[in-house]
Design a protein around this motif. Structure first.
Motif, mmCIF file in Angstrom:
data_model
loop_
_atom_site.group_PDB
_atom_site.id
_atom_site.type_symbol
_atom_site.label_atom_id
_atom_site.label_comp_id
_atom_site.label_asym_id
_atom_site.label_seq_id
_atom_site.Cartn_x
_atom_site.Cartn_y
_atom_site.Cartn_z
ATOM 1 N N ILE A 167 3.293 -7.319 5.198
ATOM 2 C CA ILE A 167 1.706 -7.996 5.049
ATOM 3 C C ILE A 167 1.263 -6.442 5.409
ATOM 4 N N VAL A 168 0.825 -5.646 4.977
ATOM 5 C CA VAL A 168 -0.061 -4.389 5.807
ATOM 6 C C VAL A 168 -1.430 -4.281 5.153
ATOM 7 N N LEU A 169 -2.791 -3.986 5.373
ATOM 8 C CA LEU A 169 -3.713 -4.325 4.917
ATOM 9 C C LEU A 169 -4.619 -3.505 5.494
ATOM 10 N N LEU A 170 -4.171 -2.692 7.020
ATOM 11 C CA LEU A 170 -5.318 -1.104 7.419
ATOM 12 C C LEU A 170 -4.861 -0.732 6.584
ATOM 13 N N ASN A 171 -3.981 0.050 5.587
ATOM 14 C CA ASN A 171 -4.360 1.254 4.964
ATOM 15 C C ASN A 171 -2.868 1.080 3.959
ATOM 16 N N ASN A 172 -3.493 1.777 2.963
ATOM 17 C CA ASN A 172 -2.493 1.454 1.588
ATOM 18 C C ASN A 172 -1.270 2.046 1.602
ATOM 19 N N ILE A 173 -0.427 1.457 1.573
ATOM 20 C CA ILE A 173 0.779 2.084 2.179
ATOM 21 C C ILE A 173 1.269 3.413 1.838
ATOM 22 N N GLU A 174 2.353 3.878 2.190
ATOM 23 C CA GLU A 174 2.245 5.790 1.699
ATOM 24 C C GLU A 174 3.796 5.862 1.105
ATOM 25 N N LEU A 175 3.897 6.130 0.187
ATOM 26 C CA LEU A 175 5.375 5.498 -1.001
ATOM 27 C C LEU A 175 5.284 6.376 -2.169
ATOM 28 N N LEU B 265 -5.667 -5.049 -1.989
ATOM 29 C CA LEU B 265 -6.438 -5.252 -3.678
ATOM 30 C C LEU B 265 -7.425 -3.338 -4.291
ATOM 31 N N PHE B 266 -8.201 -4.107 -3.407
ATOM 32 C CA PHE B 266 -9.060 -2.046 -3.221
ATOM 33 C C PHE B 266 -8.406 -1.074 -2.749
ATOM 34 N N ASP B 267 -7.464 -0.916 -1.801
ATOM 35 C CA ASP B 267 -7.238 -0.061 -1.011
ATOM 36 C C ASP B 267 -5.941 0.756 -1.622
ATOM 37 N N THR B 268 -4.687 -0.114 -2.307
ATOM 38 C CA THR B 268 -3.962 0.283 -3.029
ATOM 39 C C THR B 268 -4.417 1.016 -4.314
ATOM 40 N N ASP B 269 -3.923 1.932 -4.921
ATOM 41 C CA ASP B 269 -3.699 2.040 -6.153
ATOM 42 C C ASP B 269 -2.159 1.950 -6.770
ATOM 43 N N THR B 270 -2.489 2.029 -7.889
ATOM 44 C CA THR B 270 -1.725 1.611 -9.121
ATOM 45 C C THR B 270 -0.224 2.238 -9.133
ATOM 46 N N MET C 150 2.049 4.068 6.248
ATOM 47 C CA MET C 150 0.670 4.426 5.845
ATOM 48 C C MET C 150 -0.156 5.317 5.602
ATOM 49 N N ASN C 151 -0.710 5.729 5.147
ATOM 50 C CA ASN C 151 -0.958 7.301 4.698
ATOM 51 C C ASN C 151 -2.263 6.413 5.682
ATOM 52 N N GLN C 152 -3.302 7.633 6.374
ATOM 53 C CA GLN C 152 -3.144 8.682 6.890
ATOM 54 C C GLN C 152 -5.257 8.594 6.791
ATOM 55 N N THR C 153 -5.755 8.027 6.036
ATOM 56 C CA THR C 153 -7.187 7.917 5.611
ATOM 57 C C THR C 153 -7.564 6.500 6.337
ATOM 58 N N ASP C 154 -8.948 6.358 6.440
ATOM 59 C CA ASP C 154 -9.821 5.632 6.904
ATOM 60 C C ASP C 154 -9.643 4.819 6.021
ATOM 61 N N PRO C 155 -9.584 3.429 6.667
ATOM 62 C CA PRO C 155 -9.941 2.102 5.281
ATOM 63 C C PRO C 155 -10.846 1.700 4.989
ATOM 64 N N SER C 156 -11.515 1.348 4.220
ATOM 65 C CA SER C 156 -12.510 0.674 3.393
ATOM 66 C C SER C 156 -12.846 0.148 3.556
#
Length: 335
Positions: free
Chosen positions: A80-88, A106-111, A328-334
């Motif tokens: 489980i990773v919720l702080l930021n979108n995982i980098e892949l 749901l919101f931070d993760t892109d399709t 994870m990416n380094q952008t701030d969480p929303s």
């Protein structure tokens, strides 16, 4: 009329008894069928005219399309990773850790990330808060003043939601539909346990049961699996309409026995603990405290346990002492 001979009277009497017996059997069968039909038609799984109710069965139900939704299994591995979108990267050949299921925002993760996880053979559960208002979400401005109650302790700006609000339910319906559009395999609606907290809305356990039933009526046609987050007091009422548990700190709270009802029903418990020192390799005694089915962890046998930091970043340690970090990416969480 001439009197019938004795032999004829005997035969006539026997025939009449047989006819009466047959008629009695028919009447009894008719009454039984009528009673059974009446009970079937009168069943509403909750009493009163409360609209459609979920079918009380733990077996997978086909969606209107006829296909069966994916169901997680006991002992499935996860992260489980919720702080930021995982980098892949879209052409990634693997993902760390190599587990079956990823629970991500749901919101931070892109399709594209979800598509890549699927290509790598992973299932994706999409997290959103079902029972609380969070500032900074894309739909935060759609909530109304009457929808919110007191703030959540430790989470600035986050407030409990009135689960019976038509507006709240409309927003949650849209969130589930977004999960389906993005390709999520399931949803993890958080904070449905407001009734166990100082919520300022007089929320009750029945409010949460009704809310989970409502969400189930949306996820099932969309072929999405759905879990219950914490809320141990309503497990028995909602177990038929949820497919897994996401539990936080049942060892710390000495309540793992309560959540073992999922394992007994053949449904997994995705279990999170937040030990002191998380982020570094933990001591053997610390891992054993959270992973052995004894002491405070009694009842946790069969749980899919992860040891995490409270911010739910990419670091994780498992009960086999394997430690991994998901990039994870380094952008701030929303949020």
């Amino acid at each position: 009329m001439a009197e019938k001979p004795a032999a004829t009277r005997a035969r006539w009497s026997l025939r009449r008894k047989l006819l009466l017996g047959t008629a009695l059997v028919v009447v009894v069968l008719a009454l039984a069928l009528g009673l059974g039909l009446g009970l079937t038609l009168g069943k509403d799984n909750g009493g009163g005219d409360n609209g459609p109710q979920p079918t009380p069965t733990s077996a997978p139900l086909p969606s209107p399309s006829g296909s069966l939704p994916w169901k997680p299994k006991v002992n499935d591995t996860w992260q489980i990773v919720l702080l930021n979108n995982i980098e892949l990267d879209s052409d990634a050949k693997s993902v760390t850790p190599n587990v079956s299921i990823f629970d991500i925002d749901l919101f931070d993760t892109d399709t594209d990330t979800i598509d890549t996880l699927h290509r790598l053979g992973k299932k994706v559960i999409c997290y959103f808060s079902g029972g609380s208002y969070e500032p900074g979400r894309p739909d935060s401005d759609e909530f109304e003043d009457g929808d919110t109650g007191k703030g959540l302790d430790g989470w600035p700006g986050e407030k409990w939601l009135k689960l019976s609000s038509d507006n709240v339910r409309r927003i949650m319906k849209a969130r589930i539909e977004l999960a389906s559009k993005k390709g999520c395999d399931g949803v993890d609606p958080d904070n449905v346990d407001g009734f166990q907290n100082d919520n300022g809305l007089n929320l009750t356990a029945d409010d949460s049961v009704s809310f989970m039933s409502y969400l189930s009526n949306i996820t099932t046609p969309l072929n999405l699996t759905m879990g219950l987050k914490n809320a141990g007091d309503i497990i028995q009422q909602v177990l038929p309409v949820v497919d897994f548990s996401v539990n936080e700190q049942c060892v710390a709270n000495v309540e793992c026995d309560t959540f073992h009802a999922f394992i007994d029903a053949g449904k997994p418990v995705f279990h999170i603990e937040y030990p002191n020192g998380a982020g570094d390799d933990l001591e053997d005694t610390t891992v054993e405290h959270y992973c052995k089915d004894e002491g405070n962890a009694k009842g946790s046998e069969g749980f899919s346990t992860v040891l995490k930091k409270m911010d739910l970043d990419g670091w994780v340690e498992y009960c086999d002492r394997n430690t991994e970090t998901t990039a994870m990416n380094q952008t701030d969480p929303s949020h």
